[in-house]
Structures are given as structure tokens and as C-alpha cells.
Design a protein around this motif. Structure first.
Motif, PDB file in Angstrom:
ATOM      1  N   LEU A   1      -9.068   1.173  10.762  1.00 34.08           N
ATOM      2  CA  LEU A   1      -8.478  -0.146  10.901  1.00 34.08           C
ATOM      3  C   LEU A   1      -6.963  -0.065  10.916  1.00 34.08           C
ATOM      4  N   PHE A   2      -6.345  -0.923  11.728  1.00 31.95           N
ATOM      5  CA  PHE A   2      -4.913  -1.175  11.755  1.00 31.95           C
ATOM      6  C   PHE A   2      -4.081  -0.026  12.325  1.00 31.95           C
ATOM      7  N   SER A   3      -4.717   1.033  12.798  1.00 36.57           N
ATOM      8  CA  SER A   3      -3.990   2.142  13.414  1.00 36.57           C
ATOM      9  C   SER A   3      -4.993   3.121  14.010  1.00 36.57           C
ATOM     10  N   ARG A   4      -4.567   3.819  15.057  1.00 39.36           N
ATOM     11  CA  ARG A   4      -5.385   4.889  15.641  1.00 39.36           C
ATOM     12  C   ARG A   4      -4.857   6.265  15.236  1.00 39.36           C
TER      13      ARG A   4
ATOM     14  N   ILE B   1      -6.270   3.587   2.807  1.00 38.11           N
ATOM     15  CA  ILE B   1      -7.712   3.799   2.715  1.00 38.11           C
ATOM     16  C   ILE B   1      -8.395   3.475   4.039  1.00 38.11           C
ATOM     17  N   ALA B   2      -8.287   2.234   4.496  1.00 37.19           N
ATOM     18  CA  ALA B   2      -8.936   1.863   5.763  1.00 37.19           C
ATOM     19  C   ALA B   2      -8.327   2.603   6.946  1.00 37.19           C
ATOM     20  N   GLY B   3      -7.014   2.821   6.918  1.00 36.40           N
ATOM     21  CA  GLY B   3      -6.345   3.526   8.012  1.00 36.40           C
ATOM     22  C   GLY B   3      -6.289   5.028   7.841  1.00 36.40           C
ATOM     23  N   ALA B   4      -6.610   5.546   6.639  1.00 37.14           N
ATOM     24  CA  ALA B   4      -6.667   6.988   6.352  1.00 37.14           C
ATOM     25  C   ALA B   4      -5.348   7.696   6.646  1.00 37.14           C
ATOM     26  N   HIS B   5      -4.228   7.079   6.302  1.00 34.03           N
ATOM     27  CA  HIS B   5      -2.932   7.681   6.610  1.00 34.03           C
ATOM     28  C   HIS B   5      -2.575   8.792   5.625  1.00 34.03           C
ATOM     29  N   ASN B   6      -1.880   9.801   6.141  1.00 32.24           N
ATOM     30  CA  ASN B   6      -1.506  10.946   5.303  1.00 32.24           C
ATOM     31  C   ASN B   6      -0.415  10.617   4.299  1.00 32.24           C
TER      32      ASN B   6
ATOM     33  N   SER C   1       5.113  -7.420   0.813  1.00 34.14           N
ATOM     34  CA  SER C   1       3.811  -6.788   1.015  1.00 34.14           C
ATOM     35  C   SER C   1       2.845  -7.647   1.822  1.00 34.14           C
ATOM     36  N   PRO C   2       2.641  -8.942   1.496  1.00 35.15           N
ATOM     37  CA  PRO C   2       1.722  -9.737   2.324  1.00 35.15           C
ATOM     38  C   PRO C   2       2.202  -9.894   3.760  1.00 35.15           C
ATOM     39  N   LEU C   3       3.510 -10.024   3.960  1.00 32.42           N
ATOM     40  CA  LEU C   3       4.027 -10.172   5.319  1.00 32.42           C
ATOM     41  C   LEU C   3       3.723  -8.922   6.148  1.00 32.42           C
ATOM     42  N   LEU C   4       3.931  -7.753   5.569  1.00 34.33           N
ATOM     43  CA  LEU C   4       3.650  -6.509   6.283  1.00 34.33           C
ATOM     44  C   LEU C   4       2.144  -6.320   6.484  1.00 34.33           C
ATOM     45  N   ALA C   5       1.345  -6.771   5.508  1.00 30.05           N
ATOM     46  CA  ALA C   5      -0.103  -6.636   5.641  1.00 30.05           C
ATOM     47  C   ALA C   5      -0.650  -7.449   6.807  1.00 30.05           C
ATOM     48  N   LEU C   6       0.008  -8.555   7.124  1.00 25.22           N
ATOM     49  CA  LEU C   6      -0.459  -9.428   8.198  1.00 25.22           C
ATOM     50  C   LEU C   6       0.125  -9.062   9.553  1.00 25.22           C
ATOM     51  N   ALA C   7       0.960  -8.022   9.606  1.00 24.39           N
ATOM     52  CA  ALA C   7       1.766  -7.775  10.799  1.00 24.39           C
ATOM     53  C   ALA C   7       1.070  -6.983  11.889  1.00 24.39           C
ATOM     54  N   VAL C   8      -0.058  -6.334  11.590  1.00 21.28           N
ATOM     55  CA  VAL C   8      -0.693  -5.436  12.554  1.00 21.28           C
ATOM     56  C   VAL C   8      -2.135  -5.872  12.783  1.00 21.28           C
ATOM     57  N   LEU C   9      -2.573  -5.842  14.025  1.00 22.07           N
ATOM     58  CA  LEU C   9      -3.956  -6.163  14.349  1.00 22.07           C
ATOM     59  C   LEU C   9      -4.903  -5.077  13.837  1.00 22.07           C
ATOM     60  N   PRO C  10      -6.168  -5.412  13.568  1.00 23.98           N
ATOM     61  CA  PRO C  10      -7.132  -4.394  13.123  1.00 23.98           C
ATOM     62  C   PRO C  10      -7.281  -3.233  14.099  1.00 23.98           C
ATOM     63  N   SER C  11      -7.026  -3.474  15.385  1.00 20.20           N
ATOM     64  CA  SER C  11      -7.130  -2.405  16.380  1.00 20.20           C
ATOM     65  C   SER C  11      -5.916  -1.489  16.378  1.00 20.20           C
ATOM     66  N   GLY C  12      -4.836  -1.908  15.723  1.00 18.69           N
ATOM     67  CA  GLY C  12      -3.601  -1.144  15.738  1.00 18.69           C
ATOM     68  C   GLY C  12      -2.770  -1.341  16.980  1.00 18.69           C
ATOM     69  N   SER C  13      -3.218  -2.161  17.909  1.00 16.28           N
ATOM     70  CA  SER C  13      -2.500  -2.385  19.164  1.00 16.28           C
ATOM     71  C   SER C  13      -1.593  -3.597  19.045  1.00 16.28           C
ATOM     72  N   ALA C  14      -0.683  -3.736  20.005  1.00 19.00           N
ATOM     73  CA  ALA C  14       0.194  -4.893  20.039  1.00 19.00           C
ATOM     74  C   ALA C  14      -0.600  -6.139  20.415  1.00 19.00           C
TER      75      ALA C  14
END
Length: 475
Positions: free
Chosen positions: A100-103, A219-224, A423-436
Motif C-alpha cells: 500500500l501507498f508505494s511500489r 508496515i503496509a508499505g514495507a519500507h526499509n 503526521s495526519p496531513l502526510l498520511a493522507l497525502a498518497v493514494l493506496p496505489s502509490g501513484s499520483a
């Protein structure tokens, strides 16, 4: 946020956040960063419904987190154990859901597969690998070398082995387990850092571990970044505990996951200098820190066999549409210069990015001069936040670099309030697909969030609300 003056029940926060987490994952099944073979056309009915559902859940989760913060600041704050149970409850649905939120997780797997295939990841992009994993990588990164260190690439190679022997979802689960290990380290050492820095552990957990950015992106995006921050926190705890050699080694390992952690080495050197006697203590501590860090780097690089190409790959090109402050100002300035016919528009973005780097350097020098007054951990957190805010690239999860340490070490005041508000503003800033987002997707996302806000109003604020706050119900 919910307008309640009565005491807040942490158990209700936990259930509300769980509902949000489940809705996010359910929406992500059709609107997330899915493998190419499973991806739907964004305008399709199922994808549209998934996007509405994901943003519905996202607003519920953010509301639960914010409401829980009221409980943390209230007269009967929840214990760290209660908060850890809440974190596990909110995180559980995301462990087995789609990316979610990134590829980026697909890029990690492709780079790990390149290591397994003995392709130089610091000279070539995933396009050189070819095959199913490379197909999943976003086009903008197909020809981009890896900017990550050998520690992370060695782990990514293990996860890529799962993808090769089973399927891509198995590799995603492997990457998510690596991220979960990082989050576990973050949580364990966040509590130690908070106690050593005189910060309430519950307040530190709320801001630094239960933060929606941790759940959505680590967690959902599994970022390093999770593993980087976990090792960095471990190193800082070791430094505060009087184990400077172990501290340097751990911070060096964090930097060998992702380079920003290297800023932790000066903080460790400061703490090491406090344990030395005689003149030029800081200089001697700096030399010792440098020596241990170089030795750690040499041993790890030799063990992984990836070489030192990551040093040259640190200048990996930035996406032209990156929405960092300096990139945004550069694009705006470039458009104005082009409109004026100056012919200097192409130079605007590089100029602003260089100015951002210069400003970051100045900020780091000023923080270094105030290190004794601020404390090395808090000063490091502010420095990493400056790197995030003024750097050439910005993603929502980058804010966790500084926010995590601010949660651990900052006194009550402006820094904590700003971190909580952002934090909430940044949490809402990206689509679940990670695309624009295009116009339709933006409308769907706003619709899902508005529906969640309406439900929250009905539950908590409307006359005769169906769920009354604990203290109010007792009247």
C-alpha cells in the motif's frame, strides 16, 4: 479532534483504529499497489470502490490515533503495555494485505534478485534483470541503480529468493517481515530512549510508534526505513548506556541500510567524548568513531560481496515530479522564468536543490553548536527533519527519520505539536496505489474521507450519539 471534553477510553480507540485498518486493507485489495497482473484500471468500479473504502478507513485510523493522543495527555494515560497492544491490533490486518501507498517493495525485490544473480546493483537498474520482478518496478526507476547499502541488499536478496521459489506475494511477505523486525527494534529502543531522555514512554510510543505513518508506510508499505531507524535507535541506546563501540557499529549498520542514518555517528561521538578524560576529548572521540565505523563498513561489505558502489549511487536521480519543498519551488520558479522568456527555466530546479542542501548544512551546523543544550538525540532528530524537509526528494515516510527521535527525546512543546499535526496531513497525502492522483481519484478519496467524517460525527458528536465517551456516560 472529536470535540470530546470527557475522558477518552483507549479500548474504543483501539476498536475504531482496527476498523480503519481493516477498511484500508480491504480497499487496497482493488486500489493498492498491486502486481501488474492484478492491477485494475483506476476508473473501474471495483478500483473506485476500493479507493473510497481505503480513504474511509484512513480517516478512521487517523481519528483513532488522534483521539488516543488525548488519552495519553489525559489524567489517566494508558500504559505502554496498553499502547503496544493497540499497535499490534492496528498493524495485524496490514501484515497480510497487499502493498500500500508505494511500489518500492517491488524495487527492493528486484534489487535483491540482482544481487542473487550477481548483477551489479550499483551500476544497473532493474531493467538489466528482466523477468517478472523487473516488470513490477515503476518505469521511472527501471534504469536507476540502487542507493541502498549492503546490509539491506543482503536481506532483500533473501526475500527475493522467496519470490523466486514461490511467487511475488511470498517475496512481499518476506520484505514485510524485514520491515516488521525494524518496527520491533524501533518500539523496543524507543522506550529506552524516552526513559533516558526524560520523556514519558506513553507519549513517545503514541507519537513515534503508533503514528499512522509507521503503520501505513513502514508496515503496509514495507519500507526499509524501518530497519534503518531500528538499528539507529539501538545504537543511540548503546551510546547512552556507555557502550560506544557497539553504538558506532549499530549506527554504521543503520547507515549501511540507508545513508541518512550516518548523521547518527556525530551524536555517538559526542556521547563517547563524555566518557573520555583529558584534552581534545571530542576530537579523540570523533577519530575513534570514524575508525570503528570504517571497520564495520569494511567487514560488512566484504561479507556481503556487494562492493562499495553504493557510495557513488547516493546521487541517484530524483523523480522530476518529486514534491519536496525545493523541487516544488524550483518548478514554480522555472515556469515563471520560462513565461518571462529568460531561457533560465531549466536551471531553476537544480539551483533550488543546491540552495536546499546549503540550508540543510547550515541547519546542521547550528544544531551541532547547540548539541549540549538540546541533547544529542533531540538535536539529531531535528537534523534529520531538516534533511527531510530541505532535501531534493520527499516522501511521507521520510518524515519519520526525524519524527521518531523527536518522539523519543523532545520536551513538551512546539516540536512535538508540529510533528503530531504534520503526521495526519502526510498520511493522507498518497493514494493506496502509490501513484499520483488524477481528478477522479482525488474526488473518490475526498468522498471516502468525508463519509468517514460523517460516520465519526454521528458516532461521537451528534445529539444522542451512539457511542458516548466514558466519563460522559457516567454522568
Amino acid at each position: 479532534m472529536l470535540g470530546l471534553d470527557a475522558a477518552v477510553d483507549p479500548n474504543r480507540c483501539r476498536m475504531l483504529g482496527l476498523a480503519g485498518s481493516v477498511a484500508i486493507v480491504a480497499g487496497g485489495l482493488t486500489a493498492g499497489a498491486l502486481p501488474v497482473r492484478d492491477a485494475l484500471v483506476p476508473s473501474s468500479g471495483r478500483a473506485a470502490l476500493g479507493l473510497v473504502g481505503a480513504y474511509f478507513g484512513l480517516v478512521l485510523l487517523v481519528a483513532a490515533w488522534w483521539w488516543l493522543g488525548r488519552a495519553v495527555r489525559g489524567p489517566r494515560p494508558p500504559s505502554p503495555r496498553t499502547l503496544l497492544l493497540t499497535l499490534a491490533t492496528w498493524a495485524a490486518p496490514m501484515l497480510l494485505g497487499p502493498p500500500l501507498f508505494s511500489r518500492d517493495v517491488y524495487s527492493y525485490l528486484a534489487q535483491g534478485a540482482m544481487v542473487q544473480a550477481q548483477i551489479d546493483v550499483y551500476a544497473h537498474g532493474p531493467e538489466r534483470l528482466g523477468g517478472p520482478l523487473a516488470t513490477e518496478v515503476a518505469p521511472v526507476w527501471q534504469h536507476t541503480p540502487s542507493p541502498y547499502g549492503p546490509v539491506f541488499l543482503a536481506l532483500a536478496a533473501r526475500a527475493a529468493g522467496l519470490a523466486a521459489h514461490f511467487d511475488i506475494p511470498a517475496g512481499i511477505l518476506g520484505m514485510r517481515l524485514i520491515a516488521l523486525l525494524g518496527v520491533a527494534l524501533m518500539v523496543a529502543f524507543l522506550l529506552s530512549l524516552a526513559r533516558r531522555c526524560g520523556v514519558d514512554p506513553s507519549a513517545a510510543l503514541w507519537l513515534g510508534a503508533l503514528n499512522p505513518l509507521v503503520l501505513l508506510h513502514l508496515i503496509a508499505g514495507a519500507h526499509n526505513d524501518a530497519l534503518m531507524l531500528g538499528l539507529l535507535a539501538a545504537g543511540l541506546v548503546a551510546a547512552l548506556g556507555g557502550r560506544p563501540v557497539a553504538a558506532v557499529a549499530l549506527v554504521a549498520l543503520a547507515a549501511l541500510v540507508k545513508a541518512p542514518a550516518a548523521l547518527g555517528l556525530p551524536a555517538v561521538a559526542v556521547l563517547w567524548s563524555h566518557r573520555l578524560v583529558g584534552r581534545a576529548r571530542l576530537v579523540r572521540a570523533a577519530l575513534l568513531t570514524t575508525g570503528v565505523a570504517l571497520a564495520t563498513t569494511a567487514v560488512v561489505t566484504a561479507a556481503t560481496g556487494t562492493g562499495y558502489g553504493w557510495l557513488a549511487a547516493l546521487d541517484t536521480p530524483v523523480s522530476p515530479h518529486n514534491w519536496s519543498l525545493t523541487s516544488g519551488l524550483g518548478r514554480l520558479s522555472g515556469a515563471l522564468l520560462d513565461a518571462a522568456g529568460s531561457g533560465l527555466g531549466d536551471a531553476a530546479v537544480p539551483a533550488w536543490r543546491r540552495l536546499g542542501l546549503l540550508t540543510t548544512a547550515v541547519a546542521l551546523v547550528l544544531l551541532w553548536r547547540r548539541r549540549e543544550r538540546l541533547g544529542p538525540v533531540y538535536a539529531l532528530g531535528l537534523g534529520l527533519m531538516a534533511v527531510c524537509a530541505l532535501g531534493p526528494a520527499l516522501r511521507p515516510w521520510y518524515a519519520l527519520w526525524g519524527l521518531f527521535l523527536i518522539a523519543a527525546a523532545a520536551p513538551d512543546g512546539r516540536a512535538r505539536r508540529l510533528a503530531a499535526a504534520a503526521s495526519p496531513l502526510l498520511a493522507l497525502a498518497v493514494l493506496p496505489s502509490g501513484s499520483a492522483a488524477d481528478g477522479l481519484q482525488l474526488t473518490l478519496a475526498i468522498s471516502g474521507g468525508a463519509l468517514a467524517a460523517l460516520v465519526l460525527w454521528w458516532m461521537f458528536l451528534a445529539p444522542g450519539a451512539s457511542i458516548a465517551p466514558r466519563a460522559q456516560a457516567a454522568r
